[in-house]
Design a protein around this motif. Sequence first.
Motif, PDB file in Angstrom:
ATOM      1  N   LYS A 156      36.461  45.539  30.378  1.00 59.32           N
ATOM      2  CA  LYS A 156      36.163  46.791  30.811  1.00 59.32           C
ATOM      3  C   LYS A 156      36.786  47.331  29.557  1.00 59.32           C
ATOM      4  O   LYS A 156      37.772  46.870  29.419  1.00 59.32           O
ATOM      5  CB  LYS A 156      36.780  46.961  32.231  1.00 59.32           C
TER       6      LYS A 156
ATOM      7  N   LEU B  73      36.241  49.141  26.220  1.00 61.40           N
ATOM      8  CA  LEU B  73      37.585  49.699  26.219  1.00 61.40           C
ATOM      9  C   LEU B  73      37.472  50.999  25.484  1.00 61.40           C
ATOM     10  O   LEU B  73      36.842  51.095  24.472  1.00 61.40           O
ATOM     11  CB  LEU B  73      38.559  48.739  25.528  1.00 61.40           C
ATOM     12  N   THR B  74      37.943  52.011  25.857  1.00 62.94           N
ATOM     13  CA  THR B  74      38.167  53.250  25.170  1.00 62.94           C
ATOM     14  C   THR B  74      39.655  53.465  25.166  1.00 62.94           C
ATOM     15  O   THR B  74      40.412  52.773  25.829  1.00 62.94           O
ATOM     16  CB  THR B  74      37.489  54.428  25.905  1.00 62.94           C
TER      17      THR B  74
ATOM     18  N   LEU C  99      44.764  48.433  25.230  1.00 64.63           N
ATOM     19  CA  LEU C  99      43.359  48.235  25.571  1.00 64.63           C
ATOM     20  C   LEU C  99      43.160  47.933  27.045  1.00 64.63           C
ATOM     21  O   LEU C  99      42.020  47.798  27.504  1.00 64.63           O
ATOM     22  CB  LEU C  99      42.780  47.079  24.737  1.00 64.63           C
ATOM     23  N   GLY C 100      44.244  47.779  27.803  1.00 64.67           N
ATOM     24  CA  GLY C 100      44.130  47.480  29.227  1.00 64.67           C
ATOM     25  C   GLY C 100      44.489  46.045  29.519  1.00 64.67           C
ATOM     26  O   GLY C 100      45.097  45.336  28.718  1.00 64.67           O
TER      27      GLY C 100
ATOM     28  N   TYR D 171      40.036  41.985  21.515  1.00 65.64           N
ATOM     29  CA  TYR D 171      40.589  41.788  22.856  1.00 65.64           C
ATOM     30  C   TYR D 171      40.639  40.294  23.121  1.00 65.64           C
ATOM     31  O   TYR D 171      39.671  39.577  22.879  1.00 65.64           O
ATOM     32  CB  TYR D 171      39.713  42.470  23.902  1.00 65.64           C
TER      33      TYR D 171
ATOM     34  N   PHE E  42      40.394  45.004  30.739  1.00 63.22           N
ATOM     35  CA  PHE E  42      40.361  46.385  30.251  1.00 63.22           C
ATOM     36  C   PHE E  42      40.940  47.300  31.339  1.00 63.22           C
ATOM     37  O   PHE E  42      41.937  46.955  31.962  1.00 63.22           O
ATOM     38  CB  PHE E  42      38.943  46.775  29.821  1.00 63.22           C
ATOM     39  N   GLN E  43      40.282  48.481  31.624  1.00 60.45           N
ATOM     40  CA  GLN E  43      40.802  49.344  32.689  1.00 60.45           C
ATOM     41  C   GLN E  43      40.176  49.045  34.052  1.00 60.45           C
ATOM     42  O   GLN E  43      40.697  49.475  35.077  1.00 60.45           O
ATOM     43  CB  GLN E  43      40.593  50.817  32.340  1.00 60.45           C
TER      44      GLN E  43
ATOM     45  N   SER F 211      33.862  45.169  30.053  1.00 59.39           N
ATOM     46  CA  SER F 211      34.003  45.833  28.754  1.00 59.39           C
ATOM     47  C   SER F 211      34.789  47.126  28.948  1.00 59.39           C
ATOM     48  O   SER F 211      35.051  47.551  30.084  1.00 59.39           O
ATOM     49  CB  SER F 211      32.634  46.149  28.146  1.00 59.39           C
ATOM     50  N   GLN F 212      35.122  47.792  27.832  1.00 60.66           N
ATOM     51  CA  GLN F 212      35.857  49.052  27.925  1.00 60.66           C
ATOM     52  C   GLN F 212      35.006  50.167  28.509  1.00 60.66           C
ATOM     53  O   GLN F 212      35.504  51.255  28.831  1.00 60.66           O
ATOM     54  CB  GLN F 212      36.392  49.463  26.552  1.00 60.66           C
ATOM     55  N   TYR F 213      33.721  49.913  28.680  1.00 56.67           N
ATOM     56  CA  TYR F 213      32.828  50.930  29.241  1.00 56.67           C
ATOM     57  C   TYR F 213      32.795  50.895  30.768  1.00 56.67           C
ATOM     58  O   TYR F 213      32.080  51.697  31.383  1.00 56.67           O
ATOM     59  CB  TYR F 213      31.424  50.768  28.665  1.00 56.67           C
TER      60      TYR F 213
ATOM     61  N   ASN G  98      34.370  52.344  33.103  1.00 57.87           N
ATOM     62  CA  ASN G  98      35.295  53.465  33.186  1.00 57.87           C
ATOM     63  C   ASN G  98      34.805  54.470  34.232  1.00 57.87           C
ATOM     64  O   ASN G  98      33.751  54.277  34.849  1.00 57.87           O
ATOM     65  CB  ASN G  98      35.468  54.111  31.807  1.00 57.87           C
TER      66      ASN G  98
END
Length: 714
Positions: free
Chosen positions: A4, A5-6, A66-67, A122, A278-279, A444-446, A448
Motif C-alpha cells: 500500500k 506509498l505516498t 513508508l509504512g 520497499y 504500506f499504510q 502499494s502506497q496507493y 490510501n
Amino acid sequence: MREKLTALLLIPMLLGLTACGQTETPAAVSSPEESYNRYLEAVSPAFASDIAMELTTNPDFFNAELGGRNAGSDAEHATADYLAQQMEEIGLTDVEKVAAPCDRWQFNGASFTVDGKEYPVYSYATASTPPEGITAEVVYLEKGTMWDYENVDVTGKIVLIDIDQRGDWWITYPMLEAEHQGAAAILAANVGGFAQIADDALNCQDICGPDNIPTLSIGVADSREIQEKLANGPVTATLTVDNQVEKDAGTTYNVTGVLKGKSSDHQILVGGHYDVHFQGFQDDNCAVGLVLAVARAMVESGYQPENDIVFCLHGAEEWGSSYTQYDWTVGAWEMINNVHPEWVGKTLAFLNFELPAYEFDTYTSTYSAPEMFTMLDYFANTYEYSPDPEGCFPDGVLTEGYQTYTYSDDFSYYAAGVPSTVNGFLLQKDMETVFPFYVDIYHSQYDNPDTYNEAVMNFNIRYYGALAMYIDQTPALYLDFTAQYDRILAAMDEELMAEAGVDVPAFQAALEALKTAAGEMTARVEAVNTAYREAQAQNDTEAMADLRAQGKALTDQNLEAFAYAQKHLLGLMYERPIVPHEAPQENIRLCRDIIACLETGDVATAVDEYAWTVNNVLEWYAMYFSPEVIAIQDDMLWGEDNQDNLYWGTGIGFTKADVDTATRSLFVRYEETGGDFSQEIAVYEAAIQAQTEILKTLGTQEITAMEALADLLA
C-alpha cells in the motif's frame, strides 16, 4: 490478504474515536424485526472510517516512513494495544490480546542511492544489510531467470529485474535465483501483475521463502532511469536496508472482545486482520473499522444475542513465517489450531472481512465454505431482514455459491473445521479473474483514503451485521452438505479412477448415500427453523424453547460433520482447494497429454499446453529457474523437516509428480522437430504410475470418508 506509498498523509485527526462507546444501554429486545431496526439505527460508517483513518495516518502504528505494520513488530504491538482499548470503550467484555507465536519482521526503512540520488524502495521480509549498507555494481537482468544469468557474473553485485508476479512468478523465485548466482541483493520493478496504477508505485508481497538476501521493490520509472545509466557504462549503487527478520522469535496478538450471549455453548466470530503493507487503508484498516463498527452498533442497539459474538482482529495475516509456501494468515491459524482449538465445534460461523469499503464491480458476493451456499442464498434473497445495497452494487448480491479461497484468514478457520465466509473482495464472479484493484492498487502506497467508498462500508456493516444476527437467532445452523456431493461429483473422472483401481461403484454408492443423508439433514434443519419462525410470530415461548433445543442438537451434529468433512475431503494443490483425489487425477491426465504430443514429435504443444501446468503449474517455475531453486521450493512444501511449518497447508497438500527433469529438457528442446523423446516419455510414464497409486489410495479413502460423513448426518 495476499495479493500500500505516498508520504504519510497529514490529515487532521478525526475526533471522537475514544468517545464513541455507549453511555446508556437500551433495553434488550428479542424480535428479529426490532433487533434489526435498532441495529440499523446504530450503524455508523463514520465510526468505521474514523478507525480506519487513525490506523492509516498515525505514525505510532507504522515501523517506517513508508509504512508497514509487520508480524510481531513494535507497530503491530502498539496497534494491538489501541484495538484492545477501542473494544473496551465500545463496551465489549473479556477483552484480550491473545498471544500467538510468529516470526518477527520489522522493516524500519531502506535507501537505494545511485550517483547521489536516492530512489524510494520497499523491502520484503528478507535480510538486512550492514548498517553502512552495500556498495556494489548494479546489473540489469530482465526477468531474473536462470537463463538471464548465462555468461553473467553477478557475484557480490546488486541485481535489478522486471517482475510480473501475476503472469510470471512470485518474487521468491528470482530472489532465490539471484542468491544462487552469488548476488548481494535484488531489486524488482513491477512491470505487470501488481502496482500498475503509476510508474512510481511500489509493491510488497509475502516472500514465501527464506530471508536470505535483501530483496526490495523499486518503481518502474526509477528502474528505467537506472537502466538508461547502465546503457552508458557501469553503475555503482549503495543499498541500505534496516530489516529485522527473526525466526521463531516473534509474538503476534489476536485482539478479542465479546458480546455475551444468553448461552456460551456456541459463538459467532466477526473479524479481520490489522497488519498491513504500506499504510493499508483498504487492506485491512477498513476491515478493522468495520468489525469495530458492527460491535459498537450491536452494543448501542441493546442487542442481546442468543450466543456469544466474539470480535477478533488477527495479527500476522500478510506474512508470519519464513521458509514456507504458506506464510500468510499465521495469526489466524495459530488461533484456531493451537490457542483455541475448542472453537471447532463451538463456532457457528466466522465472518471475515477484507477491503470492505471499495466498490469492486456492479455486484458483490460472499465467498464461503460450500456447505454455507444455501444459507447465504436464503439470507440474501428470502430472509426479510437482509439489507440491500444502497448507493453501490446496483446488480446486488450474487449468491450462486463461491468457495472461499486460500488468500485470507477465513481459510485457516475453514480448513480447521469452522464454517467461514469473507466478503467478495478478490475474484470476480468467474472465480478466476481478479478485480482491477489488485492489478492497480493492491499492496502499494496507493491503497490510501482516496479509495474510500462510504456507501460500500455502510452496506457491509449493515449486511454482515444482519447476517451475524440471523445466524445467531436461527435455532439450527443452516448448513447444506449437498454442496459436498456437488463438489465431489464434479471432481470425478470415472474412467481414470477405475483404471487406478478405485472401486467406482462403491465410490458412487457412497456419494449417493451422502447426498441422501445431506438432503435429509437439510430438510430437518429447515423444518425446525420454519417452525421456530412460526412459533415466534405467535409468541409461543414454550414451542420456541423446545425448537431451540432441537435446533441445538442439529447444530452440534452439523458442526461435527463439518469438521470431519474438511479434515477428510478438503485438499490443496499448492494454493488451490480441491477434493484430494483431484491432484493425482489431474497430473495423470496432463502427463498422458504430454506423452501423446511427444509421440508425434510435437514438443511445442507439449510445452505450451500441458507441461508447465503439471503440479498445479509448479512446473512452470522448473522451466525458468535452477534445479537448486526448485529444490528449495520442494523442501518448503514436502521436506520432512519442514512439515511443522506448513500452517493451513498442514496435512492437506498433494504429492508432486516427479517430472522436473523432463520439464526442463522439453523447454530446452522446444524448437526441435522429429526428435527422439523416449527419455522424457519414460519420466512421464513413471510419474503416471506413481500418481496412479496415489489416486487409488485417495479414492479409496474418500469412499470411507463419505460413508462416515453420511453416518454423521443421519
